[in-house]
Design a protein around this motif. Structure first.
Motif, PDB file in Angstrom:
ATOM      1  N   GLU A 398       0.827  -1.201   0.000  1.00 37.44           N
ATOM      2  CA  GLU A 398       0.000   0.000   0.000  1.00 37.44           C
ATOM      3  C   GLU A 398       0.865   1.258   0.000  1.00 37.44           C
ATOM      4  O   GLU A 398       0.631   2.202  -0.756  1.00 37.44           O
ATOM      5  N   ARG A 399       1.876   1.273   0.861  1.00 38.92           N
ATOM      6  CA  ARG A 399       2.713   2.467   0.990  1.00 38.92           C
ATOM      7  C   ARG A 399       3.559   2.695  -0.244  1.00 38.92           C
ATOM      8  O   ARG A 399       3.677   3.821  -0.730  1.00 38.92           O
ATOM      9  N   HIS A 400       4.173   1.643  -0.758  1.00 34.57           N
ATOM     10  CA  HIS A 400       5.094   1.798  -1.874  1.00 34.57           C
ATOM     11  C   HIS A 400       4.383   2.116  -3.180  1.00 34.57           C
ATOM     12  O   HIS A 400       5.005   2.620  -4.113  1.00 34.57           O
ATOM     13  N   THR A 401       3.096   1.794  -3.272  1.00 35.32           N
ATOM     14  CA  THR A 401       2.338   2.118  -4.480  1.00 35.32           C
ATOM     15  C   THR A 401       1.361   3.259  -4.227  1.00 35.32           C
ATOM     16  O   THR A 401       0.495   3.524  -5.060  1.00 35.32           O
ATOM     17  N   PHE A 402       1.497   3.927  -3.099  1.00 32.95           N
ATOM     18  CA  PHE A 402       0.651   5.067  -2.754  1.00 32.95           C
ATOM     19  C   PHE A 402      -0.833   4.700  -2.792  1.00 32.95           C
ATOM     20  O   PHE A 402      -1.668   5.453  -3.275  1.00 32.95           O
ATOM     21  N   ASP A 403      -1.147   3.501  -2.325  1.00 34.16           N
ATOM     22  CA  ASP A 403      -2.516   2.974  -2.272  1.00 34.16           C
ATOM     23  C   ASP A 403      -3.139   2.806  -3.653  1.00 34.16           C
ATOM     24  O   ASP A 403      -4.356   2.703  -3.785  1.00 34.16           O
ATOM     25  N   MET A 404      -2.315   2.775  -4.688  1.00 29.96           N
ATOM     26  CA  MET A 404      -2.838   2.540  -6.034  1.00 29.96           C
ATOM     27  C   MET A 404      -3.044   1.049  -6.285  1.00 29.96           C
ATOM     28  O   MET A 404      -3.855   0.666  -7.125  1.00 29.96           O
ATOM     29  N   LEU A 405      -2.309   0.204  -5.561  1.00 31.62           N
ATOM     30  CA  LEU A 405      -2.455  -1.238  -5.683  1.00 31.62           C
ATOM     31  C   LEU A 405      -3.062  -1.760  -4.389  1.00 31.62           C
ATOM     32  O   LEU A 405      -2.553  -1.489  -3.302  1.00 31.62           O
ATOM     33  N   GLN A 406      -4.151  -2.492  -4.492  1.00 28.78           N
ATOM     34  CA  GLN A 406      -4.875  -2.963  -3.318  1.00 28.78           C
ATOM     35  C   GLN A 406      -4.664  -4.458  -3.123  1.00 28.78           C
ATOM     36  O   GLN A 406      -4.605  -5.218  -4.088  1.00 28.78           O
ATOM     37  N   CYS A 407      -4.542  -4.840  -1.865  1.00 24.64           N
ATOM     38  CA  CYS A 407      -4.315  -6.239  -1.506  1.00 24.64           C
ATOM     39  C   CYS A 407      -5.489  -6.762  -0.703  1.00 24.64           C
ATOM     40  O   CYS A 407      -6.061  -6.054   0.123  1.00 24.64           O
ATOM     41  N   HIS A 408      -5.817  -8.002  -0.923  1.00 21.17           N
ATOM     42  CA  HIS A 408      -6.854  -8.679  -0.137  1.00 21.17           C
ATOM     43  C   HIS A 408      -6.255  -9.970   0.398  1.00 21.17           C
ATOM     44  O   HIS A 408      -6.200 -10.982  -0.298  1.00 21.17           O
ATOM     45  N   PRO A 409      -5.771  -9.980   1.644  1.00 21.55           N
ATOM     46  CA  PRO A 409      -5.176 -11.194   2.198  1.00 21.55           C
ATOM     47  C   PRO A 409      -6.239 -12.220   2.573  1.00 21.55           C
ATOM     48  O   PRO A 409      -7.282 -11.872   3.141  1.00 21.55           O
ATOM     49  N   HIS A 410      -6.003 -13.462   2.238  1.00 20.86           N
ATOM     50  CA  HIS A 410      -6.890 -14.527   2.716  1.00 20.86           C
ATOM     51  C   HIS A 410      -6.565 -14.779   4.180  1.00 20.86           C
ATOM     52  O   HIS A 410      -5.395 -14.870   4.560  1.00 20.86           O
ATOM     53  N   PRO A 411      -7.562 -14.892   5.052  1.00 22.47           N
ATOM     54  CA  PRO A 411      -7.279 -14.970   6.492  1.00 22.47           C
ATOM     55  C   PRO A 411      -6.719 -16.298   6.972  1.00 22.47           C
ATOM     56  O   PRO A 411      -6.310 -16.398   8.126  1.00 22.47           O
ATOM     57  N   HIS A 412      -6.670 -17.314   6.104  1.00 19.98           N
ATOM     58  CA  HIS A 412      -6.208 -18.624   6.558  1.00 19.98           C
ATOM     59  C   HIS A 412      -5.116 -19.155   5.636  1.00 19.98           C
ATOM     60  O   HIS A 412      -4.936 -18.690   4.510  1.00 19.98           O
ATOM     61  N   ASP A 413      -4.405 -20.154   6.114  1.00 23.85           N
ATOM     62  CA  ASP A 413      -3.388 -20.806   5.305  1.00 23.85           C
ATOM     63  C   ASP A 413      -3.973 -22.067   4.683  1.00 23.85           C
ATOM     64  O   ASP A 413      -5.039 -22.548   5.082  1.00 23.85           O
ATOM     65  N   PHE A 414      -3.279 -22.601   3.694  1.00 22.40           N
ATOM     66  CA  PHE A 414      -3.693 -23.826   3.014  1.00 22.40           C
ATOM     67  C   PHE A 414      -2.510 -24.787   3.009  1.00 22.40           C
ATOM     68  O   PHE A 414      -1.357 -24.371   2.860  1.00 22.40           O
ATOM     69  N   GLN A 415      -2.810 -26.062   3.158  1.00 24.05           N
ATOM     70  CA  GLN A 415      -1.766 -27.076   3.176  1.00 24.05           C
ATOM     71  C   GLN A 415      -2.040 -28.122   2.116  1.00 24.05           C
ATOM     72  O   GLN A 415      -3.172 -28.601   1.967  1.00 24.05           O
ATOM     73  N   ASP A 416      -0.990 -28.483   1.411  1.00 24.74           N
ATOM     74  CA  ASP A 416      -1.046 -29.529   0.400  1.00 24.74           C
ATOM     75  C   ASP A 416      -0.775 -30.861   1.090  1.00 24.74           C
ATOM     76  O   ASP A 416       0.261 -31.034   1.741  1.00 24.74           O
ATOM     77  N   ALA A 417      -1.707 -31.791   0.968  1.00 24.72           N
ATOM     78  CA  ALA A 417      -1.567 -33.089   1.639  1.00 24.72           C
ATOM     79  C   ALA A 417      -0.314 -33.825   1.197  1.00 24.72           C
ATOM     80  O   ALA A 417       0.245 -34.621   1.956  1.00 24.72           O
ATOM     81  N   SER A 418       0.153 -33.557  -0.011  1.00 25.76           N
ATOM     82  CA  SER A 418       1.351 -34.238  -0.505  1.00 25.76           C
ATOM     83  C   SER A 418       2.638 -33.610   0.018  1.00 25.76           C
ATOM     84  O   SER A 418       3.717 -34.166  -0.177  1.00 25.76           O
ATOM     85  N   ARG A 419       2.521 -32.462   0.691  1.00 26.32           N
ATOM     86  CA  ARG A 419       3.693 -31.781   1.249  1.00 26.32           C
ATOM     87  C   ARG A 419       3.383 -31.429   2.701  1.00 26.32           C
ATOM     88  O   ARG A 419       2.968 -30.312   3.011  1.00 26.32           O
ATOM     89  N   PRO A 420       3.600 -32.347   3.625  1.00 29.91           N
ATOM     90  CA  PRO A 420       3.175 -32.148   5.023  1.00 29.91           C
ATOM     91  C   PRO A 420       3.897 -31.037   5.757  1.00 29.91           C
ATOM     92  O   PRO A 420       3.376 -30.500   6.725  1.00 29.91           O
ATOM     93  N   LEU A 421       5.102 -30.673   5.341  1.00 27.14           N
ATOM     94  CA  LEU A 421       5.872 -29.639   6.026  1.00 27.14           C
ATOM     95  C   LEU A 421       5.882 -28.339   5.219  1.00 27.14           C
ATOM     96  O   LEU A 421       6.878 -27.627   5.173  1.00 27.14           O
ATOM     97  N   HIS A 422       4.754 -28.052   4.619  1.00 25.24           N
ATOM     98  CA  HIS A 422       4.644 -26.888   3.744  1.00 25.24           C
ATOM     99  C   HIS A 422       3.244 -26.309   3.878  1.00 25.24           C
ATOM    100  O   HIS A 422       2.272 -27.039   4.038  1.00 25.24           O
ATOM    101  N   CYS A 423       3.122 -24.978   3.834  1.00 25.58           N
ATOM    102  CA  CYS A 423       1.798 -24.348   3.787  1.00 25.58           C
ATOM    103  C   CYS A 423       1.888 -23.069   2.973  1.00 25.58           C
ATOM    104  O   CYS A 423       2.982 -22.508   2.779  1.00 25.58           O
ATOM    105  N   SER A 424       0.735 -22.624   2.500  1.00 24.07           N
ATOM    106  CA  SER A 424       0.690 -21.485   1.576  1.00 24.07           C
ATOM    107  C   SER A 424      -0.329 -20.462   2.046  1.00 24.07           C
ATOM    108  O   SER A 424      -1.372 -20.812   2.611  1.00 24.07           O
ATOM    109  N   TYR A 425      -0.026 -19.192   1.759  1.00 23.27           N
ATOM    110  CA  TYR A 425      -0.930 -18.073   2.006  1.00 23.27           C
ATOM    111  C   TYR A 425      -1.157 -17.361   0.680  1.00 23.27           C
ATOM    112  O   TYR A 425      -0.289 -17.387  -0.208  1.00 23.27           O
ATOM    113  N   PHE A 426      -2.313 -16.706   0.564  1.00 27.35           N
ATOM    114  CA  PHE A 426      -2.652 -16.058  -0.694  1.00 27.35           C
ATOM    115  C   PHE A 426      -3.156 -14.638  -0.446  1.00 27.35           C
ATOM    116  O   PHE A 426      -3.804 -14.366   0.569  1.00 27.35           O
ATOM    117  N   MET A 427      -2.855 -13.757  -1.413  1.00 27.42           N
ATOM    118  CA  MET A 427      -3.353 -12.385  -1.400  1.00 27.42           C
ATOM    119  C   MET A 427      -3.892 -12.046  -2.774  1.00 27.42           C
ATOM    120  O   MET A 427      -3.206 -12.239  -3.781  1.00 27.42           O
TER     121      MET A 427
END
Length: 715
Positions: A398-427
């Motif tokens: 927000e700051r570096h783009t002077f609020d011209m670029l907007q982000c929507h963070p997903h409130p939870h993480d996601f885990q791939d069952a095939s990768r037990p020691l890995h998780c992902s977040y999305f915006m």
């Protein structure tokens, strides 16, 4: 039901908006709501409720045994040894009575002066819990802002905080609601006590506890379904939603949950943030503790959505909210208001209100943050740290783009069952929809992401194996493990309230664009009729610019070649933006820049554009870019470094009206010493732009390019 007028008691800092009681329809709708909440499983069974009580009794026995043990070890006399005591309090959703099946119990252990936090609570008590057979998954967090131990006791999740009082003996009838309990207490104890004190105060300040609980269950469920329930992500957490609902209960003291839910959306759609939400007048206190006061504390002026706790010392419970998350929540309030109005006309039902937010259909472009670790325990620690820092990525973009670029963070993480020691977040990513797009408009957030990664890799407990990577993905490339059952839907959801609104918005936008194009073409043909020599050339150029602008406003093209992250400690030579959770401006519903504190902000920038959230212009954040999927596929993604965008022209903003209920006490002020109702408008100033040295080409590149469809398609 006794009304406020009958018992003569007033709740809140203002008069109620309405003292009207429920109609027969309200009674019917409230029963439907309660049945809906029952059917979706928000209430625990009697057996589980009894089990929770037994677990709390067992925990109380453990801490009493612990305090006797350390008192004996420290050589206290027989009388103090006999009277040695520790007491368990509950707070949060369990204390409010709105917890559901499987929810954890927030608890507080209050101990005497000789039972220290570091040596005894995280020492002897931690050892006792680790050796107890009924205790599993013990995770102490002594370095947290509010130190705690998390564990399961007979299968029930417990979060245990500790408050060390300057008393030799803790009485069984200890009343922690008195402000005197905070005298001579350390900061960690004050913060630990705050949860219990705020929870109890909320229950005292609502006119009808049962109606409050049902409405709060409704709003918590709605917020989780709509993806706006997460304090750490910059949205609102449990205590925030409780305070917002409590204020509505004060404004409509005789209303049933059906009406309270409807009025919740109506009131907060019109609320002029950053006006604070207050359940009672703020007490300055006599202990010298700092309270929320934007007149005295410059940082408090930066808060975008102040929701003030009612217990001394009064604090802003929602300082994590950013411009992007406020925009998203405001849009969700508007959506809820529209659905409640449709429900009153029998055109919608509770299922419509609680439709889940289709996050992975809402945007064309996303950032994917992947983390991994060597083992389960390391992943738990690494995950907790990264989650606490993700909000900084939103703020930095927000700051570096002077609020011209907007982000929507997903409130939870996601885990791939095939990768037990890995998780992902999305915006989700999109250009600010209120700003006209310019040809060739481009954003370079490469350094922003690099700074974020370096900040995250600065984790004090970092060890080899803890990795993080950030990459860009298009909607069509979202991994299947984020969807229920691991199956990616072949088509976008249809028939929902959101999909219908998107279709209506798309049709409206198309008609508006066609009208504008026709008017422009007519105007240009008239203007060009007087200059036959250059009329053809002028008309072609103007039409091309207009088309580009229309198309630019509909699409975001992103090119993101990103590596797999960097292990090891960060490069100390790379600067980072301060991790302050506060926003850069805060005024009367219209955003203006204000001076920043140099020790906290490493980067200065100019901002010509103002931003507001006028009532008449709020739209749901569900609507994605309006172009078809085929147009998206035709974009040419270029692997080149792009210079950071310069400032754009100012934006004309609307002004929201002040809701009539916001006239507060003492000269219309929510403050206690002749303060005005709203925060003062700070004149905008334009600081110098500090250009950083260019980053080497081998660095990961994340580029956001806003380019016309006509140009990219070779037209």
């Amino acid at each position: 039901m006794a009304s406020v007028q009958q018992n003569g008691q007033r709740y809140g800092i203002t008069e109620p908006i309405s003292l009207g009681g429920p109609t027969e329809l309200d009674v019917i709708k409230t029963r439907e709501l309660e049945k809906h909440l029952q059917d979706v499983g928000l209430y625990e069974s009697k057996e589980e409720a009894v089990k929770r009580e037994e677990v709390l009794g067992r925990l109380d026995q453990i801490v009493k045994t612990w305090i006797k043990t350390i008192s004996r070890a420290k050589g206290l006399n027989d009388q103090l040894l006999h009277e040695a005591n520790a007491k368990i309090f509950t707070f949060g959703s369990y204390r409010l009575g709105v917890h559901g099946p499987g929810a954890d119990i927030d608890t507080l252990c209050v101990g005497p002066r000789h039972a220290t936090r570091d040596g005894d609570f995280f020492g002897e008590l931690q050892r006792m819990l680790s050796e107890a057979p009924e205790v599993t998954e013990l995770h102490p967090v002594p370095d947290a802002h509010v130190p705690l131990m998390g564990f399961k006791l007979n299968g029930v999740s417990i979060d245990l905080l500790y408050a060390q009082l300057p008393l030799w003996v803790i009485p069984e009838d200890l009343d922690i609601s008195q402000d005197s309990i905070l005298q001579n207490a350390d900061e960690q104890t004050v913060r630990s006590l705050n949860g219990c004190r705020v929870t109890d105060q909320i229950l005292r300040l609502v006119p009808n506890i049962e109606n409050f609980r049902t409405t709060l269950r409704c709003m918590r469920f709605w917020a989780k379904r709509r993806g706006v329930y997460s304090n750490v992500s910059g949205f609102l957490g449990g205590i925030n939603w409780a305070l917002l609902v409590a204020r509505i209960c004060q404004l409509y003291p005789n209303a049933l949950p059906n009406m309270l839910a409807s009025r919740f959306f109506r009131v907060y759609t019109q609320w002029r943030w950053p006006n604070p939400v207050l359940l009672c007048s703020m007490d300055e206190g006599s202990l010298g503790l700092q309270v929320w006061d934007p007149r005295r504390n410059p940082k408090d002026r930066l808060h975008m959505m102040p929701i003030i706790t009612p217990a001394y010392p009064c604090m802003n419970s929602s300082y994590n909210v950013s411009a992007s998350t406020l925009r998203i929540m405001t849009g969700e309030f508007q959506r809820g208001k529209e659905i409640c109005e449709a429900m009153e006309a029998n055109q919608a039902d509770w299922d419509t209100l609680f439709e889940p937010f289709a996050f992975f259909e809402a945007y064309k472009n996303y950032l994917q943050i992947d983390i991994s670790a060597a083992n389960v325990d390391d992943l738990r620690k690494w995950k907790g740290w990264v989650e606490s820092r993700l909000r900084q990525l939103t703020l930095k973009i927000e700051r570096h783009t002077f609020d011209m670029l907007q982000c929507h963070p997903h409130p939870h993480d996601f885990q791939d069952a095939s990768r037990p020691l890995h998780c992902s977040y999305f915006m989700g990513l999109q250009r600010n929809q209120g700003v006209p797009a310019a040809e060739g408009e481009q954003f370079d957030i490469r350094r922003t992401v690099e700074e974020f990664k370096h900040t995250v890799n600065g984790y004090m407990l970092w060890i080899p194996g803890m990795e993080i990577s950030v990459s860009h993905i298009k909607r069509r490339s979202i991994p299947s493990f984020v969807f229920p059952g691991g199956i990616k839907p072949s088509h976008a959801s249809k028939g929902t309230w959101d999909s219908k609104r998107r279709s209506e918005h798309r049709i409206s936008s198309t008609a508006s664009a066609a009208t504008t194009t026709t008017n422009e073409a007519s105007s240009e043909s008239k203007a060009g009729s007087n200059s036959p020599g250059d009329g053809r050339k002028r008309k072609w150029g103007d039409d091309e610019t207009l088309t580009d602008q229309l198309r630019n406003s509909k699409h975001v093209a992103v090119t993101v070649p990103v590596d797999n992250g960097e292990g090891g400690s960060p490069n100390p030579s790379v600067g980072s933006i301060c991790s302050s959770p506060l926003k850069d401006y805060c005024t009367n519903g219209i955003s203006d820049t204000i001076s920043k504190d140099p020790p906290e902000i490493d980067v200065s920038f100019s901002r010509d554009a103002q931003e507001s959230h006028p009532i008449e212009k709020i739209s749901t954040p569900l609507a994605p870019s309006q172009e078809t999927e085929e147009l998206e596929d035709s974009f040419d993604f270029r692997n080149q470094v792009i210079e950071q965008i310069s400032n754009k022209d100012g934006i004309s903003v609307g002004t929201a009206t002040i809701p009539p209920f916001e006239a507060n006490t003492l000269n219309g002020s929510p403050f206690y010493n002749e303060a005005v109702e709203e925060l003062e408008v700070v004149p905008m100033r334009q600081p110098e732009v500090t250009h950083r040295a260019s980053v080497q080409q081998r660095k990961p590149i994340i580029k956001l390019s806003f380019t016309s469809l006509g140009k990219t398609n070779g037209k």
